[in-house]
Motif scaffolding. Structure first.
Motif, mmCIF file in Angstrom:
data_model
loop_
_atom_site.group_PDB
_atom_site.id
_atom_site.type_symbol
_atom_site.label_atom_id
_atom_site.label_comp_id
_atom_site.label_asym_id
_atom_site.label_seq_id
_atom_site.Cartn_x
_atom_site.Cartn_y
_atom_site.Cartn_z
ATOM 1 N N VAL A 9 0.990 -1.224 -0.040
ATOM 2 C CA VAL A 9 0.015 0.033 0.281
ATOM 3 C C VAL A 9 0.663 0.965 -0.195
ATOM 4 O O VAL A 9 2.027 1.478 0.960
ATOM 5 C CB VAL A 9 -0.924 0.199 1.200
ATOM 6 N N LYS A 10 0.753 2.170 -0.950
ATOM 7 C CA LYS A 10 1.428 3.734 -1.208
ATOM 8 C C LYS A 10 0.388 4.837 -0.622
ATOM 9 O O LYS A 10 -0.554 4.124 -1.237
ATOM 10 C CB LYS A 10 2.189 3.351 -2.174
ATOM 11 N N ASP A 93 3.557 2.785 2.691
ATOM 12 C CA ASP A 93 2.913 2.767 3.395
ATOM 13 C C ASP A 93 2.906 1.531 4.800
ATOM 14 O O ASP A 93 3.206 1.959 5.854
ATOM 15 C CB ASP A 93 1.367 3.721 3.699
ATOM 16 N N GLN A 94 2.115 0.765 3.823
ATOM 17 C CA GLN A 94 2.295 -0.717 4.857
ATOM 18 C C GLN A 94 1.780 -2.310 3.960
ATOM 19 O O GLN A 94 1.887 -1.577 2.337
ATOM 20 C CB GLN A 94 0.914 -0.708 6.012
ATOM 21 N N THR A 116 -0.485 -3.411 -6.038
ATOM 22 C CA THR A 116 0.251 -2.429 -5.376
ATOM 23 C C THR A 116 -1.005 -1.200 -4.961
ATOM 24 O O THR A 116 -1.669 -1.383 -6.394
ATOM 25 C CB THR A 116 0.778 -2.145 -5.504
ATOM 26 N N ILE A 117 -1.756 -0.947 -4.104
ATOM 27 C CA ILE A 117 -2.485 -0.432 -3.796
ATOM 28 C C ILE A 117 -2.572 1.512 -3.262
ATOM 29 O O ILE A 117 -1.179 1.157 -2.632
ATOM 30 C CB ILE A 117 -3.757 -0.677 -2.675
ATOM 31 N N THR A 125 -7.140 5.351 -5.158
ATOM 32 C CA THR A 125 -6.947 5.862 -6.575
ATOM 33 C C THR A 125 -6.398 4.386 -7.801
ATOM 34 O O THR A 125 -6.704 5.529 -9.170
ATOM 35 C CB THR A 125 -6.275 6.893 -6.440
ATOM 36 N N GLU A 126 -5.639 3.503 -7.558
ATOM 37 C CA GLU A 126 -5.764 3.069 -8.375
ATOM 38 C C GLU A 126 -4.621 1.560 -7.452
ATOM 39 O O GLU A 126 -4.348 1.904 -6.670
ATOM 40 C CB GLU A 126 -3.888 3.337 -8.826
ATOM 41 N N ILE A 127 -5.267 0.499 -8.655
ATOM 42 C CA ILE A 127 -4.754 -0.731 -7.875
ATOM 43 C C ILE A 127 -3.980 -0.979 -9.320
ATOM 44 O O ILE A 127 -4.157 -1.395 -10.758
ATOM 45 C CB ILE A 127 -5.791 -1.636 -7.982
ATOM 46 N N ARG A 128 -2.469 -1.507 -8.670
ATOM 47 C CA ARG A 128 -1.303 -1.614 -10.066
ATOM 48 C C ARG A 128 -1.329 -3.352 -9.751
ATOM 49 O O ARG A 128 -1.047 -3.617 -9.000
ATOM 50 C CB ARG A 128 -0.109 -0.865 -9.700
#
Length: 130
Positions: A9-10, A93-94, A116-117, A125-128
């Motif tokens: 999570v970013k 973030d975590q 990555t969220i 805003t995005e899920i990669r």
């Protein structure tokens, strides 16, 4: 079948998130300073009662105080780094665990790439795919 997968999570740095992080760092720093003061007070209080060996007691309290002072230095460094980061930067973030459904015929490499969220001001805003 379902498996667990680690998802990163970013957080995108915005004016709001920068302010919140700065506030969190300062609160943590203040709490650590209060803990140091409390430990010093307790050490002096126990020294007066003379129920414990002086060297062992002082060593343990000094160790606890030093550990907190080291955490304060780390927070100061994090505050400096936060000031240097431009708005729009992504901060890790975590890591969280997600349940992924798999079945026969799925591409294993695609599944294990991970995800990555990206969060901006508390909103996904995005899920990669990595």
């Amino acid at each position: 079948m379902r498996i667990l997968q680690t998802v990163s999570v970013k957080q995108v740095l915005t004016e709001m998130s920068k302010y919140k992080l700065l506030k969190k760092y300062k609160n943590n720093k203040q709490q650590l300073k209060k803990e140091c003061d409390q430990l010093l007070f307790e050490m002096k209080k126990l020294e007066r009662t003379r129920k414990f060996t002086q060297t062992g007691l002082k060593t343990q309290f000094d160790k606890e105080i030093a550990m907190r002072k080291e955490k304060v230095k780390l927070i100061d460094f994090q505050i400096e780094q936060l000031d240097l980061l431009p708005i729009g930067s992504e901060l890790h973030d975590q890591d969280i665990q997600a349940i992924i459904d798999i079945k026969v015929g799925d591409n294993w490499e695609e599944i294990t790439k991970g995800k990555t969220i990206v969060i901006t001001d508390g909103i996904i805003t995005e899920i990669r795919e990595r």
